[in-house]
Design a protein around this motif. Structure first.
Motif, short mmCIF file in Angstrom:
data_model
loop_
_atom_site.label_atom_id
_atom_site.label_comp_id
_atom_site.label_asym_id
_atom_site.label_seq_id
_atom_site.Cartn_x
_atom_site.Cartn_y
_atom_site.Cartn_z
N GLN A 1 0.82 -1.21 0.00
CA GLN A 1 0.00 0.00 0.00
C GLN A 1 0.86 1.26 0.00
OE1 GLN A 1 -3.06 -0.10 3.05
NE2 GLN A 1 -3.74 -2.14 2.43
N ALA A 2 1.94 1.23 0.78
CA ALA A 2 2.85 2.39 0.79
C ALA A 2 3.51 2.57 -0.57
CB ALA A 2 3.90 2.21 1.89
N ARG A 3 3.86 1.45 -1.21
CA ARG A 3 4.48 1.52 -2.54
C ARG A 3 3.51 2.12 -3.55
NH1 ARG A 3 6.66 -3.82 -5.65
NH2 ARG A 3 4.44 -4.32 -5.67
N SER A 4 2.25 1.66 -3.54
CA SER A 4 1.26 2.17 -4.48
C SER A 4 1.04 3.67 -4.29
CB SER A 4 -0.07 1.43 -4.31
OG SER A 4 0.07 0.07 -4.68
N ALA A 5 0.96 4.08 -3.02
CA ALA A 5 0.74 5.50 -2.74
C ALA A 5 1.93 6.34 -3.22
CB ALA A 5 0.51 5.70 -1.25
N PHE A 6 3.13 5.82 -3.01
CA PHE A 6 4.32 6.56 -3.43
C PHE A 6 4.39 6.66 -4.96
CE2 PHE A 6 8.80 7.15 -4.44
CZ PHE A 6 9.13 8.19 -3.59
N LYS A 7 4.03 5.59 -5.63
CA LYS A 7 4.08 5.59 -7.10
C LYS A 7 3.14 6.63 -7.70
CE LYS A 7 5.51 0.83 -8.10
NZ LYS A 7 5.10 -0.46 -8.71
N SER A 8 2.06 6.94 -6.99
CA SER A 8 1.07 7.87 -7.53
C SER A 8 1.41 9.33 -7.23
CB SER A 8 -0.31 7.54 -6.97
OG SER A 8 -0.37 7.79 -5.58
N GLN A 9 2.46 9.57 -6.46
CA GLN A 9 2.81 10.94 -6.07
C GLN A 9 3.34 11.77 -7.24
OE1 GLN A 9 5.38 11.43 -2.68
NE2 GLN A 9 4.34 9.85 -1.49
N THR A 10 2.99 13.03 -7.21
CA THR A 10 3.60 14.02 -8.10
C THR A 10 4.09 15.17 -7.24
OG1 THR A 10 1.45 15.08 -8.45
CG2 THR A 10 2.13 13.42 -10.07
N GLY A 11 4.81 16.12 -7.82
CA GLY A 11 5.35 17.22 -7.03
C GLY A 11 6.54 16.75 -6.21
N THR A 12 6.63 17.21 -4.98
CA THR A 12 7.74 16.83 -4.10
C THR A 12 7.45 15.50 -3.42
OG1 THR A 12 8.24 19.16 -3.67
CG2 THR A 12 9.15 17.53 -2.14
#
Length: 362
Positions: A134-145
């Motif tokens: 879940q942490a990996r999926s959330a990180f993959k979806s990040q944009t910006g900083t």
């Protein structure tokens, strides 16, 4: 009579169809409980292995109604049956999609009665995989900083509930339990994660390699699983080493890769992380191609790039309820403590890794 419901498009659908349409959502938190007894001919004694966990121990295969009959804990039960010349009941209390807290609260604590039975001799568990996913999926979806706090939260949650689970099992398992063992995490999607992030690091202003970020986080989880095991009277089956390293010496350092990657009892966190993510980084391989020799490999990961491969069929487990069954052992002879397919499938390898700690008698 099959009940029906109106869909958003105005068509009437049978309830079964609606369940199939919603399968991905159900599979996120799907109880998959199984009891399977290895029935050895000519024996009367019967002992129990209790396994708590998420989709890994469940034997998840993408189905909402069935799972692998021989997931890792049941593979271990077959080894025990041969070693003890006894019938072994493999009780798997698992919840696919569950994070560590869920496994702890709703399986280990809420279903403690399974390990309190007087026939219990082995208690094993695994958790934290979904915290990481879940942490990996959330990180993959990040944009910006880039925000790394989600990965840190997953690590901390893993540490908290692994420790709590061991304490609870120590306090509640049947007094005659001979072995308590945890299985740590392999890295699913190791090759797929070798790409750049969509977010940028605050310090460098550059994107980051996903695998470079996720591997040390997983290493921290694995270190504490094995270190807490050392502190609290558990054994640690190192699935990371078994899945991610070859069974030969690929870098000519005098050690078989899968042995070199194993957690060393008593080593520091810094030493373990440096050894597995830096010093031996070149020996890590995606478990879709697990090399057992320099020229022979097997696929340890299913097509979803997450769950272990298996053989020997399935049992009912999931939305229609768990199942109870019995059957003769697949193998009666084990050369050097290994069945003939011990390194051919992911679940077979994990089951063998659990079995190396089995006591000589019940």
């Amino acid at each position: 009579m099959i009940s029906v419901f109106r869909s958003l498009s105005g068509r009437w659908l049978p309830a079964v169809a609606l369940l199939v349409l919603s399968a991905p959502a159900l599979a996120n938190t799907l109880n998959q409980n199984v009891s399977w007894t290895i029935d050895r001919s000519g024996t009367s004694a019967k002992y129990r292995v209790v396994a708590y966990g998420d989709s890994i121990f469940a034997g998840y295969n993408g189905s909402i109604s069935n799972a692998a009959k021989y997931s890792a804990p049941t593979v271990d039960a077959e080894y025990l049956s041969a070693r003890w010349n006894a019938d072994i009941e493999s009780v798997r209390r698992a919840k696919s999609g569950a994070v560590a807290r869920d496994v702890y609260e709703n399986k280990i604590v809420a279903e403690r009665s399974y390990m309190q039975a007087s026939s219990t001799r082995v208690v094993t568990f695994e958790m934290c995989g979904n915290d990481g996913l879940q942490a990996r999926s959330a990180f993959k979806s990040q944009t910006g900083t880039c925000d790394y706090s989600g990965l840190d939260s997953a690590i901390n949650s893993c540490k908290t509930y692994v420790s709590a689970a061991m304490d609870y099992i120590n306090a509640n398992a049947y007094a005659g339990t001979r072995l308590k063992v945890i299985s740590n995490l392999y890295y699913p999607g190791y090759n797929a994660d070798n790409v750049q992030s969509s977010c940028t690091d605050a310090g460098t202003g550059q994107t980051v390699n996903l695998r470079d970020r996720f591997l040390p986080a997983m290493a921290k989880m694995n270190y504490w699983m094995c270190e807490y095991a050392r502190q609290k009277g558990f054994q640690c089956a190192d699935s990371f080493a078994q899945y991610m390293g070859a069974d030969y010496d690929s870098n000519s350092d005098g050690l078989i890769d899968s042995d070199a990657l194993r957690h060393v009892s008593g080593e520091s966190e810094a030493s373990y992380i440096n050894r597995t993510t830096v010093t031996l980084r070149s020996t890590l391989r995606d478990a879709n191609t697990k090399f057992v020799t320099s020229s022979s490999s097997f696929d340890y990961i299913q097509s979803d790039d997450t769950h272990p491969t298996y053989t020997s069929g399935t049992v009912s487990a999931g939305i229609w309820g768990g199942s109870t069954g019995t059957g003769a052992p697949r193998y009666t002879a084990f050369t050097n403590g290994r069945n003939p397919i011990w390194h051919n499938y992911g679940h077979e390898r994990m089951g063998w890794a659990l079995s190396v700690y089995n006591p000589t008698s019940p």
